[in-house]
Design a protein around this motif. Structure first.
Motif, PDB file in Angstrom:
ATOM      1  N   GLY A  33       0.582  -1.390   0.069  1.00 32.64           N
ATOM      2  CA  GLY A  33       0.065   0.400  -0.187  1.00 32.64           C
ATOM      3  C   GLY A  33       0.933   1.081   0.367  1.00 32.64           C
ATOM      4  N   ASP A  34       2.264   1.068   0.455  1.00 34.09           N
ATOM      5  CA  ASP A  34       2.901   2.635   0.691  1.00 34.09           C
ATOM      6  C   ASP A  34       3.408   2.617  -1.183  1.00 34.09           C
ATOM      7  N   ALA A  35       3.302   3.961  -1.374  1.00 32.34           N
ATOM      8  CA  ALA A  35       3.609   4.786  -3.261  1.00 32.34           C
ATOM      9  C   ALA A  35       5.084   3.977  -3.803  1.00 32.34           C
ATOM     10  N   HIS A  36       5.872   3.888  -2.553  1.00 28.26           N
ATOM     11  CA  HIS A  36       7.394   3.492  -3.223  1.00 28.26           C
ATOM     12  C   HIS A  36       7.895   2.419  -3.032  1.00 28.26           C
ATOM     13  N   ALA A  37       7.240   1.457  -2.780  1.00 28.34           N
ATOM     14  CA  ALA A  37       6.649  -0.369  -3.330  1.00 28.34           C
ATOM     15  C   ALA A  37       7.017  -0.944  -4.442  1.00 28.34           C
ATOM     16  N   ALA A  38       7.469  -1.569  -4.580  1.00 25.52           N
ATOM     17  CA  ALA A  38       7.931  -1.405  -6.318  1.00 25.52           C
ATOM     18  C   ALA A  38       8.414  -2.842  -6.299  1.00 25.52           C
ATOM     19  N   ASN A  39       9.101  -3.836  -7.219  1.00 22.71           N
ATOM     20  CA  ASN A  39      10.340  -4.194  -7.749  1.00 22.71           C
ATOM     21  C   ASN A  39      11.981  -3.543  -7.881  1.00 22.71           C
ATOM     22  N   TRP A  40      12.789  -2.754  -6.875  1.00 23.46           N
ATOM     23  CA  TRP A  40      13.668  -1.775  -6.918  1.00 23.46           C
ATOM     24  C   TRP A  40      14.431  -1.869  -5.816  1.00 23.46           C
ATOM     25  N   HIS A  41      15.386  -1.094  -5.791  1.00 20.97           N
ATOM     26  CA  HIS A  41      16.394  -0.865  -4.829  1.00 20.97           C
ATOM     27  C   HIS A  41      16.226  -0.255  -3.690  1.00 20.97           C
ATOM     28  N   ARG A  42      15.004   0.001  -3.632  1.00 16.30           N
ATOM     29  CA  ARG A  42      15.040   1.409  -2.598  1.00 16.30           C
ATOM     30  C   ARG A  42      13.067   1.009  -2.041  1.00 16.30           C
ATOM     31  N   GLN A  43      13.133   0.328  -2.417  1.00 18.62           N
ATOM     32  CA  GLN A  43      11.501  -0.477  -1.330  1.00 18.62           C
ATOM     33  C   GLN A  43      10.708   0.239  -0.169  1.00 18.62           C
ATOM     34  N   VAL A  44      11.799  -0.193   1.034  1.00 11.73           N
ATOM     35  CA  VAL A  44      11.581   0.497   2.324  1.00 11.73           C
ATOM     36  C   VAL A  44      12.852   0.840   2.938  1.00 11.73           C
ATOM     37  N   SER A  45      12.293   2.177   3.384  1.00 15.39           N
ATOM     38  CA  SER A  45      12.775   3.443   3.740  1.00 15.39           C
ATOM     39  C   SER A  45      12.928   3.402   4.967  1.00 15.39           C
ATOM     40  N   LEU A  46      14.216   3.590   5.783  1.00 11.41           N
ATOM     41  CA  LEU A  46      14.634   3.842   7.354  1.00 11.41           C
ATOM     42  C   LEU A  46      15.155   4.574   7.409  1.00 11.41           C
ATOM     43  N   GLY A 123      19.268   8.466   6.311  1.00 11.57           N
ATOM     44  CA  GLY A 123      17.741   7.547   5.964  1.00 11.57           C
ATOM     45  C   GLY A 123      18.946   6.386   5.252  1.00 11.57           C
ATOM     46  N   ILE A 124      17.927   5.330   5.276  1.00  9.67           N
ATOM     47  CA  ILE A 124      18.980   3.825   4.242  1.00  9.67           C
ATOM     48  C   ILE A 124      17.823   3.565   3.909  1.00  9.67           C
ATOM     49  N   PHE A 125      17.845   2.651   2.717  1.00 10.44           N
ATOM     50  CA  PHE A 125      17.254   1.803   2.053  1.00 10.44           C
ATOM     51  C   PHE A 125      16.726   0.487   1.995  1.00 10.44           C
ATOM     52  N   THR A 126      16.098  -0.245   2.151  1.00  7.30           N
ATOM     53  CA  THR A 126      16.615  -2.019   1.633  1.00  7.30           C
ATOM     54  C   THR A 126      15.440  -2.492   0.499  1.00  7.30           C
ATOM     55  N   LYS A 127      15.859  -3.909   0.821  1.00  7.72           N
ATOM     56  CA  LYS A 127      15.103  -4.521  -0.157  1.00  7.72           C
ATOM     57  C   LYS A 127      13.796  -5.328   1.181  1.00  7.72           C
ATOM     58  N   VAL A 128      12.875  -6.182   0.749  1.00  9.38           N
ATOM     59  CA  VAL A 128      12.991  -7.360   0.864  1.00  9.38           C
ATOM     60  C   VAL A 128      13.085  -8.309   0.827  1.00  9.38           C
ATOM     61  N   ILE A 129      14.151  -9.422   1.364  1.00 10.83           N
ATOM     62  CA  ILE A 129      14.540 -10.254   1.097  1.00 10.83           C
ATOM     63  C   ILE A 129      13.113 -11.966   1.553  1.00 10.83           C
ATOM     64  N   LYS A 130      12.493 -11.496   2.765  1.00 14.29           N
ATOM     65  CA  LYS A 130      11.847 -12.291   3.081  1.00 14.29           C
ATOM     66  C   LYS A 130      10.456 -11.836   3.746  1.00 14.29           C
ATOM     67  N   GLY A 131       9.720 -11.562   3.352  1.00 12.85           N
ATOM     68  CA  GLY A 131       7.836 -10.439   3.528  1.00 12.85           C
ATOM     69  C   GLY A 131       7.655 -10.803   4.762  1.00 12.85           C
TER      70      GLY A 131
END
Length: 144
Positions: A33-46, A123-131
């Motif tokens: 449901g987040d605008a940045h979610a997609a199949n790319w390298h900046r899926q999640v921001s922390l 800030g950092i960015f991650t990709k989800v390896i395991k949901g």
């Protein structure tokens, strides 16, 4: 021990995010449901609560988790010192650090709301390896 302070979401890019009770993180996609979610390298921001506190100390008003458009607000871990490739267990998920900081090409709504943006440096960015599910209070553990 590092912990999750908040989970934050927005349907549009470039705006502060709203806190939610829990987030569903999807493998190779990001926060459902987040605008940045997609199949790319900046899926999640922390971003760390400590970074938000730094901005408050510089005089920024009205700051709380999500105002810097981060998906996960953390505490007890220096995110920007983690090397790219570090894997984190966050709640039920495993996420891999893909980027530290980011370039801000223009002043967005966050800059005008907050007056100073720590996200580009801390800030950092991650990709989800395991949901899985992530909630405030969940532990954050460096696993690799």
């Amino acid at each position: 021990m590092a912990k999750v302070v908040a989970i934050n979401i927005s349907r549009r890019k470039g705006i502060p995010k709203d806190q939610i009770k829990e987030g569903v993180f999807i493998e190779d996609f990001g926060l459902e449901g987040d605008a940045h979610a997609a199949n790319w390298h900046r899926q999640v921001s922390l971003l760390a609560q400590e970074s938000i506190d730094k901005a408050i100390a510089m005089g920024a008003d009205g700051l709380e988790p999500g105002k810097f458009a981060e998906n996960i607000t953390t505490e007890g871990i220096v995110l920007y010192e983690l090397p790219v490739g570090t894997q984190l267990k966050i709640g039920e998920t495993i996420q891999e650090v893909t980027q530290i900081g980011k370039e801000c090409h223009q002043k967005c709504a966050i800059f005008y709301t907050v007056g100073e943006c720590v996200m580009p440096k801390e800030g950092i960015f991650t990709k989800v390896i395991k949901g899985g599910i992530v909630k405030p209070g969940d532990d954050i553990e460096i696993i690799k």
